[in-house]
Design a protein around this motif. Sequence first.
Motif, short mmCIF file in Angstrom:
data_model
loop_
_atom_site.label_atom_id
_atom_site.label_comp_id
_atom_site.label_asym_id
_atom_site.label_seq_id
_atom_site.Cartn_x
_atom_site.Cartn_y
_atom_site.Cartn_z
N CYS A 127 100.44 64.42 85.13
CA CYS A 127 100.41 64.47 83.67
C CYS A 127 101.35 65.58 83.19
CB CYS A 127 98.98 64.75 83.21
SG CYS A 127 98.87 65.05 81.43
N CYS A 130 98.78 68.25 81.10
CA CYS A 130 97.79 69.11 81.76
C CYS A 130 98.05 69.26 83.26
CB CYS A 130 96.37 68.58 81.53
SG CYS A 130 95.97 67.13 82.53
N CYS A 148 97.42 60.00 80.81
CA CYS A 148 96.54 60.83 81.64
C CYS A 148 95.10 60.31 81.61
CB CYS A 148 96.58 62.26 81.14
SG CYS A 148 95.54 63.37 82.09
N CYS A 153 92.82 64.15 77.08
CA CYS A 153 94.13 64.79 77.29
C CYS A 153 95.21 64.03 76.53
CB CYS A 153 94.48 64.89 78.77
SG CYS A 153 96.15 65.51 79.05
#
Length: 252
Positions: A127, A130, A148, A153
């Motif tokens: 991702c 994150c 994600c 997220c």
Amino acid sequence: MEDKIKKARDAIAKAYKIIVFTGAGISKESGVPTFREAGGLWEEFKAEDFATPEAFSRRPKEVWEWYRFRRDLARKVEPNPGHYAVARLEDARSDFMVATQNIDNLHTRAGSRNVIELHGNIMHSYCMKCGLLADESEAELPGEVPVCPREGCGGVMRPKVVWFGEQLDPDDLDRSYMFASEADCCLVIGTSGFVYPAAQIPFLAKRNDACVIEINPEPSGITQIADYFLQGPAAQITPQLLEENKYADGAD
Ligand SMILES: [Zn+2]
């Protein structure tokens, strides 16, 4: 050649800490086709059209499509006796690392465990927001441009490969450099040794007085520091070198 192989084998048997540094040459006999050899839809494109951060921000859908195609190609091939010989050597040794420049996942599929994939792994994604890593079991996340899977997220997933113009992961590089600097044996298989910074690995090992053993079809940028240059295809020479090894740690 027989004599050289025997001496190299003795050096491996005596070594306590071994690093194996590999490149495209070890996968050659597995027949990993380049996307162009595979033909079809992508024939007219160059890797540079897709494997850059700019391409991904402009055309994420196409880039993902291209990577799914390449994953399919990578899944269709099998590890070869060179990959398996390296994995079996690791089984018998406690202080062992494979640092590879290949993204084809073949060392892992052959059973290698302590593998640093300096240029990434085509089966993995992460991702961009994150950092969540999706491994092979989740290789095909849903969506043309996968999002994600971590709740809330919403970040965009990208293939975990090093693209043109990107730096290698500094942690991966540090770990492999550190390991190489402490190794007393470095096996170089199927790499020209011209692509830096990864190519530094055998030189760091040499600085620690490691025995450097090279397997390549032609002399390379590493041959000058190799104690033993074993000329030939990796899938043939690697098993020949390693099969008869006693394997045990530090055996005399
Ligand atoms: Zn995320």
